[in-house]
Motif scaffolding. Structure first.
Motif, mmCIF file in Angstrom:
data_model
loop_
_atom_site.group_PDB
_atom_site.id
_atom_site.type_symbol
_atom_site.label_atom_id
_atom_site.label_comp_id
_atom_site.label_asym_id
_atom_site.label_seq_id
_atom_site.Cartn_x
_atom_site.Cartn_y
_atom_site.Cartn_z
ATOM 1 N N UNK A 1 -15.144 190.500 -20.413
ATOM 2 C CA UNK A 1 -14.700 189.025 -20.686
ATOM 3 C C UNK A 1 -13.421 189.080 -21.706
ATOM 4 N N UNK A 2 -13.326 187.919 -22.297
ATOM 5 C CA UNK A 2 -12.184 187.527 -22.922
ATOM 6 C C UNK A 2 -11.838 186.270 -23.315
ATOM 7 N N UNK A 3 -10.903 185.976 -23.823
ATOM 8 C CA UNK A 3 -10.287 184.662 -24.089
ATOM 9 C C UNK A 3 -8.836 184.431 -24.065
ATOM 10 N N UNK A 4 -8.353 183.599 -22.984
ATOM 11 C CA UNK A 4 -7.070 183.300 -22.772
ATOM 12 C C UNK A 4 -6.709 182.091 -23.244
ATOM 13 N N UNK A 5 -5.612 182.052 -23.888
ATOM 14 C CA UNK A 5 -5.107 180.552 -24.604
ATOM 15 C C UNK A 5 -3.649 180.455 -24.023
ATOM 16 N N UNK A 6 -3.342 179.243 -23.288
ATOM 17 C CA UNK A 6 -2.058 179.074 -22.708
ATOM 18 C C UNK A 6 -1.582 177.828 -23.647
ATOM 19 N N UNK A 7 -0.203 178.054 -24.013
ATOM 20 C CA UNK A 7 0.508 176.704 -24.584
ATOM 21 C C UNK A 7 1.171 175.858 -23.515
ATOM 22 N N UNK A 8 0.387 174.742 -23.257
ATOM 23 C CA UNK A 8 1.047 173.508 -22.700
ATOM 24 C C UNK A 8 1.581 172.727 -23.926
ATOM 25 N N UNK A 9 1.648 171.365 -23.667
ATOM 26 C CA UNK A 9 2.102 170.604 -24.549
ATOM 27 C C UNK A 9 1.532 169.088 -24.453
ATOM 28 N N UNK A 10 1.917 168.186 -25.307
ATOM 29 C CA UNK A 10 1.731 166.750 -24.937
ATOM 30 C C UNK A 10 2.455 166.415 -23.793
ATOM 31 N N UNK A 11 3.644 166.983 -23.797
ATOM 32 C CA UNK A 11 4.309 166.858 -22.431
ATOM 33 C C UNK A 11 4.019 167.157 -21.291
ATOM 34 N N UNK A 12 2.779 168.000 -21.214
ATOM 35 C CA UNK A 12 1.755 168.422 -19.847
ATOM 36 C C UNK A 12 1.213 167.196 -19.471
ATOM 37 N N UNK A 13 0.937 166.143 -20.467
ATOM 38 C CA UNK A 13 0.128 165.274 -20.082
ATOM 39 C C UNK A 13 0.855 163.736 -19.968
ATOM 40 N N UNK A 14 1.855 163.808 -20.313
ATOM 41 C CA UNK A 14 2.664 162.519 -20.509
ATOM 42 C C UNK A 14 4.221 162.732 -20.285
ATOM 43 N N UNK A 15 4.706 162.155 -19.250
ATOM 44 C CA UNK A 15 6.155 162.449 -18.940
ATOM 45 C C UNK A 15 7.207 162.029 -19.982
ATOM 46 N N UNK A 16 8.385 162.410 -19.946
ATOM 47 C CA UNK A 16 9.129 161.939 -21.132
ATOM 48 C C UNK A 16 10.712 162.000 -20.253
ATOM 49 N N UNK A 17 11.498 160.946 -20.721
ATOM 50 C CA UNK A 17 13.015 160.754 -20.187
ATOM 51 C C UNK A 17 13.642 162.101 -20.716
ATOM 52 N N UNK A 18 14.442 162.625 -19.681
ATOM 53 C CA UNK A 18 15.339 163.805 -19.937
ATOM 54 C C UNK A 18 14.550 165.188 -20.093
ATOM 55 N N UNK A 19 13.087 164.955 -19.617
ATOM 56 C CA UNK A 19 12.269 166.103 -19.760
ATOM 57 C C UNK A 19 11.704 166.447 -18.699
ATOM 58 N N UNK A 20 12.100 166.264 -17.368
ATOM 59 C CA UNK A 20 11.163 166.267 -16.264
ATOM 60 C C UNK A 20 10.936 167.829 -16.129
#
Ligand SMILES: NC(=O)c1ccc[n+]([C@@H]2O[C@H](COP(=O)([O-])OP(=O)(O)OC[C@H]3O[C@@H](n4cnc5c(N)ncnc54)[C@H](O)[C@@H]3O)[C@@H](O)[C@H]2O)c1
Length: 258
Positions: free
Chosen positions: A133-152
């Motif tokens: 076993x083990x633990x994996x941590x992935x860096x998403x962002x608030x931008x992974x849950x909410x779109x942003x202009x100029x950030x597609x």
């Protein structure tokens, strides 16, 4: 020491959040593998961990290259015998008006931010299955849950990280491999130093007005500290989070609530 004798691999360890987290995990007793494409960055992290008496390995890799990633995983196993925690932190961010977003920008962003995390997860799971076993941590962002202009491209890649995280979490939940994502708001790292002019243009601000603008719009009135990120990574990496998997946890000072 929360991570005594744990073997912890960190991608994107040459700068910002990854570099800071590596030092925190080392101080908590972990054996650290620093991975990054930026050799000077991991050299600096390596020297500082050695100076503090920690055990550390450094590997210059391109996270989008399967051979690089799997060789780095094997090097960690050869030196430390196992991989307990894999932190996928490497990422890039380009703010550009949508109609100027070239295929190069799109492909590079998706490749580093999403394919890189897929390869990291696959390498981590391969070794963790042999280790119980083990633990994996992935860096998403608030931008992974909410779109942003100029950030597609960035938003698409970070939303993809959440899908990847949930799917790997489900597939290996019964093998004791937990997989979670962190969705930070703004952390003032070198990534922000590089993109502050483009963000200022997007909001019609001066660069010096960008951080104060965030402070006004974030409910807690301030951006996120490095230590607030590493505290969450430490928690998710350790046994106290033993029933948490497949989550994408907001770290936004109240900016996101779902
Ligand atoms: N800083 C923020 O406000 C913020 C907010 C939300 C999410 N994030 C995410 O957190 C993570 C860390 O961001 P940061 O702010 O510390 O950025 P940073 O730019 O300081 O560090 C990112 C690191 O990734 C490395 N990297 C880039 N491409 C690579 C490749 N192909 N192979 C290997 N390494 C590569 C870089 O060399 C750099 O050392 C990123 O995934 C980012 O998207 C950051």
């Amino acid at each position: 020491m929360l991570m005594k004798d744990k073997s912890v691999v960190i991608t994107g360890a040459g700068s910002g959040i990854g570099a800071f987290t590596a030092k925190v995990f080392s101080a908590e007793g972990a054996n650290i593998s620093l991975l990054d494409i930026d050799e000077a960055g991991i050299n600096a992290g390596y020297d500082s961990i050695i100076k503090a008496g920690g055990a550390v390995l450094k590997q210059k890799i391109d996270i989008t290259n399967r051979d690089d990633v799997f060789k780095a995983g094997s090097a960690a196993i050869n030196k430390f015998g196992k991989i307990d925690v894999w932190i996928n932190c490497a990422g890039i961010s380009i703010i550009v008006p949508f109609l100027d977003c070239t295929e190069d920008i799109w492909d590079k962003t998706l490749s580093v931010n999403l394919k890189g995390m897929y390869l990291g997860c696959q390498c981590a799971v391969t070794h963790m299955l042999k280790n119980g076993g083990g633990s994996i941590i992935n860096f998403s962002s608030q931008s992974g849950k909410k779109g942003g202009a100029r950030y597609q491209a960035y938003c698409a890649s970070k939303a993809g990280v959440i899908g990847l995280t949930q799917s790997v979490a489900v597939e290996f939940a019964q093998q004791n491999i937990r997989v979670n994502a962190i969705c930070p708001g703004v952390v003032k790292t070198p990534m922000w130093d590089r993109q502050i002019d483009d963000y200022a243009k997007k909001r019609k601000l001066k660069p010096s007005e960008v951080m104060p603008y965030f402070c006004k719009t974030i409910p807690m009135g301030r951006v996120c500290e490095y230590s607030e990120v590493s505290d969450l990574v430490l928690y998710l990496a350790g046994d106290r989070a033993s029933y948490i998997t497949g989550q994408a946890i907001n770290l936004t000072g109240g900016s996101l609530m779902s």
